[in-house]
Design an enzyme around this catalytic site. Structure first.
Site, PDB file in Angstrom:
ATOM      1  N   CYS A 162     -23.200  -9.565  15.851  1.00 42.85           N
ATOM      2  CA  CYS A 162     -22.671  -8.531  14.491  1.00 42.85           C
ATOM      3  C   CYS A 162     -23.490  -9.394  13.444  1.00 42.85           C
ATOM      4  O   CYS A 162     -24.159 -10.757  13.164  1.00 42.85           O
ATOM      5  CB  CYS A 162     -21.145  -8.949  13.603  1.00 42.85           C
ATOM      6  N   GLY A 180       0.712  -1.277  -0.117  1.00 40.71           N
ATOM      7  CA  GLY A 180       0.276   0.349  -0.275  1.00 40.71           C
ATOM      8  C   GLY A 180       0.679   1.284  -0.378  1.00 40.71           C
ATOM      9  O   GLY A 180       0.122   2.015   0.475  1.00 40.71           O
ATOM     10  N   GLN A 218       8.270   7.498   1.952  1.00 44.48           N
ATOM     11  CA  GLN A 218       7.888   7.047   1.287  1.00 44.48           C
ATOM     12  C   GLN A 218       8.775   7.352   0.284  1.00 44.48           C
ATOM     13  O   GLN A 218       8.508   8.057  -1.420  1.00 44.48           O
ATOM     14  CB  GLN A 218       7.178   6.451   1.242  1.00 44.48           C
TER      15      GLN A 218
END
Ligand SMILES: Nc1ncnc2c1ncn2[C@@H]1O[C@H](COP(=O)(O)OP(=O)(O)OP(=O)(O)O)[C@@H](O)[C@H]1O
Length: 485
Positions: free
Chosen positions: A458, A289, A298
């Site tokens: 859930c 990512g 980065q």
């Protein structure tokens, strides 16, 4: 219940043989995904569409089938249709009137017809007759051929009439497995979730590789994310979830390596370890990512030094994306709330990371590490079929399936995301239900009354199990799962 699925346009411009291959894969993917919801699903492939038949599905299953089609890569859009036979144009009008009549009140509309086969009327005549009839029948609906509020679509195929009752958008993209497999380095943060999703949507079967830096809590959070992505977008194929215990690597880096180089070296070691995992499973490329300049380390220089640690192809689908765009995608695909709960494990390693890593210096620092460091953690890696993440957790947490079987002083804690909970609030007769979204659970659970037993709820029973496990790890004993059958 029937759906007509239209292919993503990029598939339709491919050569005949490629288009056929993609269509066959899409057919099989739709079948795999929908059969998880309704076993009786049938998918017929035609040149420009898929015909999906789910006769006998309950209304609740129907909703889930629609949601699943919306999340299956390769579909431009799909029509929900009612199928019947007809006698003549007037009969077509009557049938359309029965479906659409009331829904057109106060709206502008037009009728669009498509026809295959020999009939004694044209498509245009059907449009005029049906449109005129609907117009006359209503006092408040009006025909408008350009940009109407509602387009009433009918398709006539030989002796069959298909009335479109709804049009749903698809995800676009390529069907999963039209491209080769990938191994996504997943940290649970915004970026790796979005980059994984983007490659799933580009037609790759995405497996997950996770480097555990933060113990059980980190692993549960990341498993939750990977399972969510697979279940929502990639469930047509089995994938692997590989968990590599990386704490020993971090420990050695912290002890032996110069502070400024730590981040780059950690990433290089991750790439090396991930390459070993990928090689083992015959996977051709890694996905991360990383985005250019998103954090100061980065930089292109650093990314190049990181790339130099392995021969594997490293894909970075987010290279040119800004953070807000990534968060917007995360919100759209539903990973935002899971990512918000994930602590930053990786970024903390270096206080002032270098932005211009020098290969010779990095290599000199790496030489201080044990030579078999990566081999050892790879040996200790655990490989799971992602479906087992949903199943296995059930064995470790008490699960209650009937409201009648809840403990005397039980409170059901609805941990779904607020939108989901508001749309379909949970009500159980005679039982107290509290709402606490899963992303607030970790920080707010301590405020709850420990004298009570909390049964987490859930929709699918997976998040609740993972969260219950997490709370057990934190020392909360009175936690179970409520998962009605
Ligand atoms: N613990 C981990 N396990 C697997 N992959 C990781 C891990 N930490 C980082 N990565 C990979 O390295 C990439 C960059 O990580 P980093 O922490 O530097 O940036 P980030 O922008 O915070 O990423 P993310 O939002 O995905 O956590 C991640 O997107 C992911 O692909």
């Amino acid at each position: 219940m029937r759906f007509i699925v239209k292919l993503f346009p990029e598939i339709t411009i491919k050569s005949r043989s490629v288009r056929l291959r993609f269509s066959k894969i899409l057919q099989s993917n739709i079948r795999n995904v929908l059969k998880r919801i309704y076993e009786g699903t049938k998918v017929r492939m035609e040149w420009d569409k898929m015909d999906v038949l789910c006769d006998g599905a309950t209304p609740e299953q129907a909703e889930r089938l629609i949601e699943a089609l919306k999340c299956t890569p390769g579909i431009a859009h799909f029509l929900q249709v009612q199928e019947s036979e007809f006698t003549d144009v007037h009969n077509i009008y009557e049938q359309v009137q029965a479906v659409w009549g009331d829904k057109l009140e106060g709206k502008t509309f037009c009728v669009r017809a498509r026809r295959i086969g020999d009939h004694d009327f044209s498509s245009l005549e059907v449009e005029r007759y049906v449109g005129g009839g609907l117009n006359q029948h209503s006092n408040t609906a009006g025909v408008k051929l350009k940009n109407p509020d509602v387009t009433v679509r009918v398709e006539i195929e030989k002796d069959k009439l298909f009335i479109v009752t709804a049009t749903h958008p698809g995800l676009g993209g390529f069907p999963i497995a039209t491209q080769e497999d990938l191994l996504s380095l997943i940290s649970g943060g915004f970026d790796s979730a979005v980059s994984s999703y983007m490659m799933i949507n580009r037609g790759s079967r995405v497996h997950y590789c996770f480097f555990n830096l933060g113990g059980a809590a980190h692993e549960i959070g990341v498993k939750q994310m990977a399972y969510y992505l697979w279940d929502k977008f990639g469930a047509s194929h089995r994938v692997k979830f590989v968990s590599v215990p990386f704490e020993p690597v971090v420990a050695e880096i912290l002890e032996r390596v110069d502070n400024g180089q730590m981040g780059v070296i950690l990433k290089r070691l991750m790439m090396r370890a991930a390459s070993q995992v990928a090689d083992r499973f015959g996977i051709q490329a890694l996905v991360t990512g990383e985005a250019l300049g998103q954090v100061s380390s980065q930089t292109l220089t650093n990314l190049r030094v990181i790339d130099g640690s392995t021969d594997q192809l490293i894909l970075r689908p987010l290279t040119a994306y800004d953070k807000q765009t990534i968060i917007d995608i995360a919100r759209k695909i539903g990973t935002e709330q899971i990512s918000i709960t994930m602590p930053e494990y990786c970024g903390v390693i270096s206080k002032s990371p270098t932005v211009k890593a020098v290969l010779s210096k990095v290599e000199a620092e790496e030489a201080k590490l044990s030579p078999d460091l990566i081999d050892k953690v790879i040996e200790a890696a655990i490989v799971e079929d992602i479906r087992d993440i949903g199943r296995a957790t059930a064995q470790e947490v008490d699960e209650v399936e009937l409201a009648a079987a809840l403990d005397d002083n039980a409170v059901v804690l609805d941990i779904r995301a607020p939108e989901e909970e508001e749309e379909d609030p949970l009500e159980i007769e005679g039982v107290e239900v509290e709402v606490l979204p899963f992303y607030k659970l970790g920080t707010q659970f301590g405020d709850l009354d420990q004298a009570k037993t909390y049964h987490l709820y859930c929709a699918k029973g997976v998040m609740s199990k993972l969260q219950a496990l997490y709370l057990h790890e934190q020392g909360f004993v009175n936690v179970k799962v409520y998962h009605p059958e």
